[in-house]
Design an enzyme around this catalytic site. Structure first.
Site, PDB file in Angstrom:
ATOM      1  N   PHE A   1       0.828  -1.212   0.000  1.00  0.00           N
ATOM      2  CA  PHE A   1       0.000   0.000   0.000  1.00  0.00           C
ATOM      3  C   PHE A   1       0.858   1.256   0.000  1.00  0.00           C
ATOM      4  CE2 PHE A   1      -0.059   2.396   3.973  1.00  0.00           C
ATOM      5  CZ  PHE A   1       0.659   1.591   4.826  1.00  0.00           C
ATOM      6  N   LYS A   2       2.113   1.126   0.390  1.00  0.00           N
ATOM      7  CA  LYS A   2       2.976   2.305   0.459  1.00  0.00           C
ATOM      8  C   LYS A   2       3.250   2.921  -0.915  1.00  0.00           C
ATOM      9  CE  LYS A   2       5.190   1.267   4.850  1.00  0.00           C
ATOM     10  NZ  LYS A   2       4.545  -0.008   5.243  1.00  0.00           N
TER      11      LYS A   2
END
Ligand SMILES: *Cc1c(COP(=O)(O)O)cnc(C)c1O
Length: 430
Positions: A106-107
């Site tokens: 998700f980063k």
């Protein structure tokens, strides 16, 4: 919009300066002077807009005139250039998949937004910026990929030798160009310590350093997009929404709470952690007592002293009663996490990753204690293949490797060995 330091010993500054600095000169985290409230009509017509158009309106008030509208829309479009599927696990629980980006974590969203923003804000200036991060795995790959080829920005990633998975190591050591990977003879905490020392080192004042951890507002703020995207997709359910966020440094969940403060109709947030349970303990005892980090199977959340928690406290004006109305916290052992992986798989043949499984547990626990009828979303923060060993052993199956990863795995690793801080210092001055 101006940003002030939560340590209150530095002058407020612009969005651009806050992104370029990472931390304020007094070592405090930056926080917006005002939390913008979105108008009712924004929420009424949220489904008539495309995702980038919606995200543009969310982030615009935080940036003001520092990036013109066309450019900002372009940055948002490029940042969100993949899917965010919602997969139903049972009739009132769903996984929001945040791992469809280039590094399967998700980063990617925060890293891509910050890279493009910093690249734009630096245009035309001669100074070079060095972005430095320590990584225990996922941050490094996302930052490397997001910043690849950004002009005027050099990226230095410190990672602990032998302590990251093969996939993670390849993702941060095979890109080349403006990305350098420093392989530190030590553990993650040693890498983190070296980064901190570099930021405090007056003899490095000729090197303009910034951080790409979630303390940087350029990486923190765009994480609000996930919650708006999910709300937009789930509005038709007409139910109270609760989000469970697998949390380590608490940047992601803090962005969720910020969205709620802007008017996004989310009823409750659950911080789900592994045995690094500083925040769940705080919510029980009102005592903030960080402990040394413990290693777990959900290692991207192995954080003993979450740096973004001061921002959450600020949002609730340090009022723990207000905080507890909106925010709960639960922690789980590795055994419980593995059982949850099995349970999720038995329901819909869905393969979660250990972080998502922790999120699922927190969501279930919260919903089971409530009388109200909720629709619950847990965030799937990484693709299960990134935690292949645990997932394959627990579920007794093989997780297929996605094609874009196969290419990365076939490339040659290039890293620079570093033994101590002096070597890092010489490297940065070189
Ligand atoms: C970074 C990370 C987390 C924790 O996110 P925070 O914003 O630090 O709380 C959770 N899961 C995965 C897979 C991560 O990489």
């Amino acid at each position: 919009m101006k940003y002030y330091s939560l340590n209150h010993n530095s002058k407020p500054c612009s969005f651009a300066d806050a992104v370029k600095r990472g931390l304020a000169p007094d070592r405090g985290l930056y926080f917006p002077e005002k939390i913008p409230i979105l108008p009712k009509k924004f929420f009424n017509r949220i489904q008539d807009q495309s995702i980038p158009e919606m995200a543009f309106e969310v982030i615009k008030p935080f940036i003001g005139k520092q990036i013109n509208n066309n450019k900002l829309l372009e940055i948002v479009k490029e940042t969100l250039d993949f899917k965010f599927p919602i997969v139903e696990i049972s009739n009132n629980i769903a996984a929001l998949e945040l791992f469809q980006g280039p590094t399967l974590a998700f980063k990617d969203v925060g890293a891509r937004f910050m890279a493009r923003t910093l690249g734009y804000l630096k245009k035309g200036s001669k100074e070079k910026i060095t972005v430095m991060v320590a990584t225990s795995g996922d941050t490094g790959g996302a930052v490397a990929n997001g910043f690849l080829g950004v002009e005027g920005v050099k990226v230095v990633i410190l990672y602990p030798k032998g302590k990251v998975s093969e996939i993670q190591e390849k993702q941060l050591t095979t890109l080349g160009q403006n990305i350098s990977a420093l392989e530190v003879d030590g553990v993650f905490d040693d890498c983190q310590e070296m980064v901190k020392n570099a930021f405090l080192d007056a003899s490095l004042s000729s090197v303009q350093l910034t951080s790409a951890n979630s303390i940087n507002i350029g990486r923190w703020l765009p994480q609000m997009f996930y919650y708006f995207i999910a709300y937009r997709a789930l509005k038709y359910k007409n139910k109270k929404l609760v989000f469970s966020v697998p949390s380590g440094n608490f940047g992601n969940i803090c962005a969720g709470i910020l969205s709620q403060q802007m008017g996004l109709p989310i009823n409750h947030f659950v911080a789900s952690t592994n045995v690094n349970d500083t925040v769940p303990r705080y919510l029980k005892t009102a005592n903030y007592d960080p402990l040394p980090t413990k290693q777990t199977v959900s290692n991207a959340m192995d954080v003993g002293n979450p740096s973004n928690f001061v921002r959450i406290k600020k949002i609730f004006n340090n009022d723990i009663y207000r905080m507890k109305k909106n925010f709960s916290g639960y922690s789980y052992t590795d055994d419980q996490t593995k059982k949850a992986l099995k349970k999720i798989f038995s329901k819909k043949k869905y393969i979660a990753d250990p972080h998502g499984a922790v999120g699922y547990l927190g969501l279930q626990e919260y919903i089971s204690t409530q009388k109200d009828d909720f629709y619950g979303v847990f965030l799937e923060t990484a693709h299960p293949v990134k935690f292949k060993d645990t997932v394959e052993k627990t579920l007794n199956l093989k997780v297929p490797i996605p094609n874009r990863l196969k290419e990365t795995l076939s490339k040659k690793k290039v890293s620079i060995p570093i033994r101590d801080y002096n070597e890092l210092r010489s490297y940065l001055l070189d």
